[in-house]
Scaffold this motif. Structure first.
Motif, PDB file in Angstrom:
ATOM      1  N   ARG A   6       0.777  -1.175  -0.067  1.00 16.60           N
ATOM      2  CA  ARG A   6      -0.034  -0.050  -0.005  1.00 16.60           C
ATOM      3  C   ARG A   6       1.036   1.308   0.010  1.00 16.60           C
ATOM      4  O   ARG A   6       2.085   1.163   0.280  1.00 16.60           O
ATOM      5  N   ALA A   8       0.247   4.982   1.600  1.00 10.51           N
ATOM      6  CA  ALA A   8      -0.688   5.614   2.601  1.00 10.51           C
ATOM      7  C   ALA A   8      -0.276   7.039   2.799  1.00 10.51           C
ATOM      8  O   ALA A   8      -0.092   7.418   4.103  1.00 10.51           O
ATOM      9  N   PRO A   9      -0.365   7.719   2.176  1.00  9.31           N
ATOM     10  CA  PRO A   9      -0.176   9.327   2.167  1.00  9.31           C
ATOM     11  C   PRO A   9      -1.148  10.135   3.080  1.00  9.31           C
ATOM     12  O   PRO A   9      -2.166   9.565   3.154  1.00  9.31           O
ATOM     13  N   SER A  10      -0.717  11.030   3.607  1.00 12.61           N
ATOM     14  CA  SER A  10      -1.557  11.989   4.579  1.00 12.61           C
ATOM     15  C   SER A  10      -1.751  13.110   3.461  1.00 12.61           C
ATOM     16  O   SER A  10      -1.019  13.411   2.868  1.00 12.61           O
ATOM     17  N   GLU A  42      -4.559   8.530   4.514  1.00 12.08           N
ATOM     18  CA  GLU A  42      -4.564   8.687   6.160  1.00 12.08           C
ATOM     19  C   GLU A  42      -4.858  10.018   6.409  1.00 12.08           C
ATOM     20  O   GLU A  42      -3.819  11.096   6.871  1.00 12.08           O
ATOM     21  N   TYR A 190      -1.717   7.871  13.951  1.00  4.65           N
ATOM     22  CA  TYR A 190      -1.020   7.007  12.740  1.00  4.65           C
ATOM     23  C   TYR A 190      -0.612   5.712  13.533  1.00  4.65           C
ATOM     24  O   TYR A 190      -0.544   4.671  12.918  1.00  4.65           O
ATOM     25  N   LEU A 207       6.149  -0.377   3.381  1.00  2.83           N
ATOM     26  CA  LEU A 207       7.318   0.175   2.782  1.00  2.83           C
ATOM     27  C   LEU A 207       7.015   1.812   3.311  1.00  2.83           C
ATOM     28  O   LEU A 207       6.141   2.211   2.966  1.00  2.83           O
ATOM     29  N   ARG A 208       7.886   2.146   4.006  1.00  4.95           N
ATOM     30  CA  ARG A 208       7.809   3.753   4.398  1.00  4.95           C
ATOM     31  C   ARG A 208       9.179   4.082   4.639  1.00  4.95           C
ATOM     32  O   ARG A 208      10.091   3.744   4.780  1.00  4.95           O
ATOM     33  N   PHE A 212       9.988   6.861  10.362  1.00  8.04           N
ATOM     34  CA  PHE A 212       9.099   6.051  10.998  1.00  8.04           C
ATOM     35  C   PHE A 212       9.833   4.975  12.053  1.00  8.04           C
ATOM     36  O   PHE A 212       9.488   4.124  12.576  1.00  8.04           O
TER      37      PHE A 212
HETATM   38  N1  GLU Z   1       0.579   8.637   6.351  1.00  8.46           N
HETATM   39  C1  GLU Z   1       2.042   8.283   6.488  1.00  8.46           C
HETATM   40  C2  GLU Z   1       2.585   9.417   5.908  1.00  8.46           C
HETATM   41  O1  GLU Z   1       2.154   9.885   5.003  1.00  8.46           O
HETATM   42  C3  GLU Z   1       2.207   7.039   5.715  1.00  8.46           C
HETATM   43  C4  GLU Z   1       3.172   6.361   6.513  1.00  8.46           C
HETATM   44  C5  GLU Z   1       3.162   4.691   6.192  1.00  8.46           C
HETATM   45  O2  GLU Z   1       3.617   4.401   4.952  1.00  8.46           O
HETATM   46  O3  GLU Z   1       2.841   4.019   6.990  1.00  8.46           O
HETATM   47  O4  GLU Z   1       3.885   9.614   5.964  1.00  8.46           O
END
Ligand code: GLU
Length: 479
Positions: A6, A8-10, A42, A190, A207-208, A212
């Motif tokens: 996935r 998952a941008p904010s 997100e 989050y 993957l991020r 994090f």
């Molecule tokens: N919402 C987080 C961001 O935009 C995503 C981090 C993730 O991929 O878990 O940085």
């Protein structure tokens, strides 16, 4: 198990290269395994939200050809894919944690928390919320009303884990703390909701970005509390500014990814650039098509050290990709980039011109400078002669006689490139000049442009009328 990844941008503003690279890598993993790629939004931090971000993210990914099978705009079996529509789900999981004694209502006011922090600082101790864990945290069941802050009751311990990029990692118990699961506004953090979503959405690879990594031990603690299997974790190092000293910021060129589209970069070049920003296939190969990337990309070849953002390299790759696509394809992509002077030109003329400059274009926005004079009348700009090293020393009389000779020699019917080359060679002999002088002068007299393709090709496309009239105009100018 089929691969499910996935992005998952904010929705907090435009997407820049770092974010898009994360999306690309996650997408490549899914593509390679014929898996599923998910676009999850997100949006649990309502304060940081920027209107229009979701549309912008979608447009950016679509431009690059990064497609998803499930996501915010495509419903799937595990939707909705917009976190603000999943609050019930997070509350349900929060209650499970309460029931198992692993979550509790935070009784403290902001001021009290500040005082604890101050106390820790005064004692030169790192602040850990769990050092102040209230007694009520052990009462079962917790009296959480759904409106106050809910915290995770952590189980501090050391961890060793494997990161698919960073390798084997370990931390001690001191980094584990009672973090917030649900904020007092009812929205999850989050730290909590991404874990629930990854679980429910069947995500196999997370993957991020590197930011994090310090929270990961807390995530591991939560996976255990929830008794769920953790996915494969892959941490992508930061993208740094070209000097390698700081994280790429707006001032160092971290701009909106769509700005590159508007400046005339090809998606193929951008994908190639992003993929090789911290990844290689172990050879010297630099140009990769998307299909090749799908075949060759593996997480274990992502570098552990931060990559440097080199816009010159992007420019170079773009030029390479412009040469690689067919003229017809290039023509289709150039529509928005022609100079105004080309508005009434027909397709075949434009294609002829494009063919001449194809191997000189670095971005499609170079098109006006490179082609304007083919369509519109350029105005004489004598400073271009004065600033030209080879031409500056020519006396006006010499300029005149050279142009007179050129005008006579070029006043012919056969304007094929080959014939023009013969004529131009003959002219070199007649005038006894070097090509650097004679050809530069003719080139300027007909184009008044900083660069142009080979002179015979340029004249061939311009045709006899324009060539002769422009040389005449230059002659009139020096009179
Ligand atoms: N919402 C987080 C961001 O935009 C995503 C981090 C993730 O991929 O878990 O940085």
């Amino acid at each position: 198990m089929t691969t499910r990844t996935r992005f998952a941008p904010s929705p907090t503003g435009f997407m820049h290269v770092g974010g898009v690279r994360t999306a690309l890598f996650a997408w490549l993993i899914a593509q390679k395994d014929n898996g599923t790629f998910i676009l999850r939004i997100e949006d649990t931090d309502k304060v940081r939200e920027v209107a229009g971000s979701v549309e912008h993210i979608i447009e950016s990914l679509k431009w690059l050809g990064i497609g998803w099978q499930e996501g915010v705009d495509i419903d799937g079996p595990f939707g909705p894919y917009l976190q603000s529509k999943r609050l019930e789900i997070y509350h349900e999981w929060a209650r499970k944690l309460i029931a198992s004694g692993r979550a509790y209502a935070d009784p403290y006011t902001k001021e009290q928390l500040e005082a604890f922090r101050g106390e820790a600082a005064a004692n030169k101790k790192a602040f850990l919320y769990r050092d102040y864990r209230p007694e009520s945290a052990d009462n079962q069941p917790s009296d959480w009303d759904g409106k106050s802050t809910l915290r995770f009751k952590s189980d501090p311990k050391a961890y060793k884990w494997h990161d698919a990029v960073m390798g084997d990692l370990s931390t001690g118990p001191e980094v584990i703390d009672d973090f917030v699961l649900i904020k007092s506004d009812g929205f999850p953090t989050y730290n909590f909701c991404h874990i629930i979503d990854d679980l429910l959405m069947g995500v196999t690879h997370v993957l991020r970005s590197q930011e994090f990594i310090s929270s990961t031990p807390n995530f591991l603690n939560l996976y255990e509390a929830l008794e769920i299997e953790r996915p494969i974790l892959a941490t992508l190092p930061y993208v740094m500014a070209i000097d390698g000293k700081k994280k790429l910021g707006k001032r160092d060129g971290a701009k909106d990814i769509l700005a590159y589209r508007n400046e005339g970069f090809l998606p193929e070049a951008m994908i190639n650039f992003l993929a090789t920003l911290g990844w290689n296939d172990g050879t010297e190969q630099e140009i990769f098509s998307t299909q090749e990337l799908v075949e060759k990309f593996t997480l274990d070849r992502v570098q552990r050290s931060p990559a440097r953002f080199d816009e010159k390299r992007l420019m170079w790759l773009n030029g390479q990709w412009i040469r690689r696509i067919t003229l017809d394809d290039l023509y289709d992509r150039c529509q928005a980039f022609w100079p105004i002077s080309a508005a009434s030109a027909d397709e075949s003329t434009k294609k002829q011109v494009l063919g001449l400059v194809q191997d000189r274009i670095k971005t499609l926005s170079d098109l006006p400078v490179l082609t304007d004079y083919f369509f519109g009348e350029p105005s004489v700009d004598w400073s271009m002669i004065e600033n030209n090293k080879q031409l500056a020393s020519l006396a006006k009389n010499d300029v005149r006689s050279l142009l007179e000779a050129a005008k006579t020699a070029l006043d012919i019917d056969n304007y094929t490139s080959d014939n023009l080359q013969t004529i131009l060679n003959g002219l070199l002999e007649i005038t006894g000049q070097k090509p650097g002088i004679l050809f530069s002068l003719i080139r300027l007299a007909v184009s008044w442009a900083p660069f142009s393709p080979a002179l015979n090709d340029t004249l061939s496309v311009l045709g006899r009328d324009k060539t002769i009239s422009r040389i005449t105009r230059t002659l009139d100018y020096i009179k």
